[in-house]
Each structure stands twice: as C-alpha cells, then as structure tokens.
Design a protein around this motif. Structure first.
Motif, mmCIF file in Angstrom:
data_model
loop_
_atom_site.group_PDB
_atom_site.id
_atom_site.type_symbol
_atom_site.label_atom_id
_atom_site.label_comp_id
_atom_site.label_asym_id
_atom_site.label_seq_id
_atom_site.Cartn_x
_atom_site.Cartn_y
_atom_site.Cartn_z
ATOM 1 N N VAL A 50 94.652 59.520 49.554
ATOM 2 C CA VAL A 50 93.428 59.466 50.379
ATOM 3 C C VAL A 50 93.332 58.178 51.203
ATOM 4 O O VAL A 50 92.411 58.026 52.014
ATOM 5 C CB VAL A 50 92.150 59.631 49.517
ATOM 6 C CG1 VAL A 50 92.137 60.994 48.849
ATOM 7 C CG2 VAL A 50 91.995 58.520 48.494
ATOM 8 N N ARG A 51 94.287 57.260 51.046
ATOM 9 C CA ARG A 51 94.216 55.957 51.726
ATOM 10 C C ARG A 51 94.039 56.054 53.244
ATOM 11 O O ARG A 51 93.370 55.193 53.837
ATOM 12 C CB ARG A 51 95.474 55.127 51.396
ATOM 13 C CG ARG A 51 95.543 53.746 52.051
ATOM 14 C CD ARG A 51 94.360 52.886 51.683
ATOM 15 N NE ARG A 51 94.404 51.564 52.316
ATOM 16 C CZ ARG A 51 94.083 51.304 53.568
ATOM 17 N NH1 ARG A 51 93.692 52.297 54.363
ATOM 18 N NH2 ARG A 51 94.128 50.078 54.051
ATOM 19 N N PRO A 52 94.569 57.073 53.941
ATOM 20 C CA PRO A 52 94.374 57.120 55.395
ATOM 21 C C PRO A 52 92.923 57.153 55.858
ATOM 22 O O PRO A 52 92.645 56.807 57.008
ATOM 23 C CB PRO A 52 95.109 58.412 55.806
ATOM 24 C CG PRO A 52 96.189 58.555 54.791
ATOM 25 C CD PRO A 52 95.560 58.087 53.500
ATOM 26 N N ASP B 68 97.534 51.717 62.631
ATOM 27 C CA ASP B 68 97.961 52.911 61.891
ATOM 28 C C ASP B 68 96.837 53.945 61.799
ATOM 29 O O ASP B 68 97.029 54.997 61.213
ATOM 30 C CB ASP B 68 98.470 52.554 60.490
ATOM 31 C CG ASP B 68 97.348 52.100 59.564
ATOM 32 O OD1 ASP B 68 96.476 51.333 60.023
ATOM 33 O OD2 ASP B 68 97.340 52.503 58.383
ATOM 34 N N ARG B 69 95.678 53.635 62.407
ATOM 35 C CA ARG B 69 94.550 54.583 62.394
ATOM 36 C C ARG B 69 94.324 55.132 63.801
ATOM 37 O O ARG B 69 93.985 54.389 64.718
ATOM 38 C CB ARG B 69 93.270 53.914 61.892
ATOM 39 C CG ARG B 69 93.322 53.469 60.452
ATOM 40 C CD ARG B 69 91.942 53.051 59.932
ATOM 41 N NE ARG B 69 91.107 54.218 59.655
ATOM 42 C CZ ARG B 69 90.031 54.563 60.356
ATOM 43 N NH1 ARG B 69 89.644 53.863 61.394
ATOM 44 N NH2 ARG B 69 89.328 55.627 60.014
ATOM 45 N N TYR C 69 99.852 51.735 70.298
ATOM 46 C CA TYR C 69 100.904 52.279 69.431
ATOM 47 C C TYR C 69 100.315 52.702 68.090
ATOM 48 O O TYR C 69 99.535 51.968 67.486
ATOM 49 C CB TYR C 69 101.980 51.221 69.158
ATOM 50 C CG TYR C 69 102.574 50.599 70.396
ATOM 51 C CD1 TYR C 69 103.709 51.128 71.011
ATOM 52 C CD2 TYR C 69 102.001 49.455 70.949
ATOM 53 C CE1 TYR C 69 104.249 50.546 72.153
ATOM 54 C CE2 TYR C 69 102.530 48.863 72.083
ATOM 55 C CZ TYR C 69 103.652 49.411 72.679
ATOM 56 O OH TYR C 69 104.175 48.830 73.808
ATOM 57 N N LEU C 70 100.731 53.874 67.607
ATOM 58 C CA LEU C 70 100.408 54.309 66.255
ATOM 59 C C LEU C 70 101.662 54.163 65.406
ATOM 60 O O LEU C 70 102.683 54.797 65.681
ATOM 61 C CB LEU C 70 99.940 55.771 66.243
ATOM 62 C CG LEU C 70 99.506 56.287 64.869
ATOM 63 C CD1 LEU C 70 98.137 55.720 64.481
ATOM 64 C CD2 LEU C 70 99.451 57.819 64.836
ATOM 65 N N ASN D 124 98.612 57.059 57.736
ATOM 66 C CA ASN D 124 98.134 58.177 58.541
ATOM 67 C C ASN D 124 98.832 59.446 58.073
ATOM 68 O O ASN D 124 99.799 59.394 57.316
ATOM 69 C CB ASN D 124 98.326 57.934 60.048
ATOM 70 C CG ASN D 124 99.700 57.390 60.375
ATOM 71 O OD1 ASN D 124 100.711 57.998 60.066
ATOM 72 N ND2 ASN D 124 99.739 56.208 61.000
ATOM 73 N N THR D 125 98.315 60.570 58.528
ATOM 74 C CA THR D 125 98.834 61.864 58.065
ATOM 75 C C THR D 125 99.688 62.500 59.156
ATOM 76 O O THR D 125 99.642 62.111 60.326
ATOM 77 C CB THR D 125 97.672 62.814 57.727
ATOM 78 O OG1 THR D 125 96.920 63.064 58.924
ATOM 79 C CG2 THR D 125 96.747 62.199 56.678
#
Length: 268
Positions: free
Chosen positions: A54-56, A214-215, A234-235, A241-242
């Motif tokens: 669930v961290r994302p 990363d979000r 940039y991601l 992330n998923t």
C-alpha cells in the motif's frame, strides 16, 4: 547552460519503506495502545508486509500510522472502529485511499499535526537509541550514492520527509552532505511552490530544470501550473508507484517514464 535537478527522496533516492513501516508500528502502539495489546509479532510482520503493497498511496509520512491501524482493523474485527475496514482489501486501499483517509481520520478523531509530531518523535528516539539499526532499515537504490557523489548538475531535494531524516540518510548511506538549504522537507510548503521558488532564483536562470518524482499525482499537480511549464517531469519507475500509474504516465506527454539506470546517468 547547465542542469538543475529537484529530486524527491523516498521512492526516488531511498527505499525507506521498511523503516517507515516499522516506525509507524512503533508510533501506532504509542498512539493507540489498547488496540495493540493483543497484537503478536506475527501480526506485526503481516502488517509490515502489507505496508510494502500500500506504500504508493502515502504522500506524507504520518499516513503510515493510519495505514497500520487500518490494516489492523481489517484483520481483527474486535478492534474495528472504522466503517470502511470490513471487507476492505489492499487493492481497495490502493484504489480509494483519497476517499478513505478523511473518513477514518474523522471516525478515529485524529488530526494531522499530532500524528506528524508523534511520527517524528518516534523516529528521533529510534535514531538516538540505535542509529545503526535505524539506518539499516533504509537503503539507497543501486547506483544512487555514486550518482549523487559525482553529479555535475545542481541538486535539490524536494520531499515531504522531515529534512533532518533525509540529511542523516544521505550522510550515512551515501557519504554525501547536501547543504541543508538545498533540502526542502516537510513544512517548506507544497512541492509546486518549492519548484516556483527554485526556478525564480537568479542563480538558476538559464539552467535546464528537471523534477524527478515517484508519485504521478504530484507530477499532475505540476502540470496544472502554467508557471511551471519549463520543468522536465519524470516518473521514476523503480519507486512507490503501481503498474496502472506507470501506464497512465505513459499517456501524458509531459511526463517521461524514467528507469533507474538512466536516472543515475543523467545526474552524472
């Protein structure tokens, strides 16, 4: 001409999920001792394992405490105080955290600031009592220490983590001391405002601007601000992330999906 990189910390430079999850369990025991009376180590281990999934959804560290309690309520009906826990799955949390969070905070009568303070205090105590143990639950992503050490670009950290923790981890894990005035941590304002501040500094005029996150939600907030049109976005596909979010990013022209090896090369 040169480059300026504004870098998120957790999920871009550092995999801190182990530390944040363990700290959240410690803090949850302090905040809600009665709920955790009968919780044994195997249930704690299960909660920490689920936290990786669930961290994302976590934007700011205190949300880890909410997730720990919610996972406990999902598992043990007798301690359940929230209307959303019954039948909820980790996939449901990933899909609906934005809606779930205000509901559980209201039902548990919790406020953001006390949870932030508690989370920071628990971490500080862990660091004071066992610095090596605390450091050991974090890791920088492969290649990141050297990329930071040998970076030719101007680097800033833009994070919702408290600055002192980011600073400690950079020093201990990478042997890198980024000046504290270049670490914009929790309490320095929304990331979009920090990016505006950075681009408007006289010493940054003429630099190519890059923001690595990363979000995807954070990057979409940047896109909404016309003033930030000059930022390259940039991601990081190695972060929190998923697959669904990475696919969404692939359909947004402003967002470049970045791999870790390419990121490390860019910094150098």
């Amino acid at each position: 001409m040169g480059d300026l990189y504004a870098l998120d910390f957790d999920g871009v430079l550092c995999d801190s999920c182990g530390e944040s999850s363990l700290s959240a369990v410690k803090a949850a025991k302090v905040r809600w001792p009665n709920l955790f009376d009968g919780v044994d180590s195997s249930l704690e281990d299960w909660i920490v394992d689920q936290m990786y999934t669930v961290r994302p959804v976590v934007e700011t560290g205190y949300e880890n405490l909410l997730l720990v309690r919610l996972l406990l309520e999902m598992k043990i009906p007798s301690v359940r105080k929230s209307s959303v826990a019954e039948g909820l799955t980790v996939e449901g949390i990933l899909d609906d955290w934005f809606k779930i969070k205000p509901v559980i905070m209201a039902e548990w009568d919790e406020k953001k600031d006390p949870l932030i303070d508690l989370f920071g205090k628990v971490r500080d105590e862990w660091i004071d009592n066992d610095l090596a143990g605390w450091i050991g639950t974090n890791r920088l992503y492969p290649g990141v220490p050297d990329a930071l050490k040998f970076a030719s670009s101007k680097l800033y950290i833009v994070t919702t983590k408290q600055s002192r923790f980011a600073d400690a981890l950079l020093r201990e894990l990478a042997g890198v001391a980024i000046p504290l005035e270049r670490i914009y941590g929790l309490g320095t304002g929304p990331k979009v405002e920090v990016l505006k501040k950075l681009q408007n500094m006289p010493e940054h005029q003429g630099l190519a601007l890059h923001f690595v996150e990363d979000r995807i939600a954070t990057l979409k907030n940047v896109i909404k601000e016309p003033e930030l049109n000059n930022w390259n976005l940039y991601l990081g596909d190695w972060g929190y992330n998923t697959q669904k979010e990475r696919e969404e990013a692939g359909g947004i022209p402003r967002i470049h999906l970045l791999q870790l090896c390419d990121f490390n090369e860019k910094l150098k």
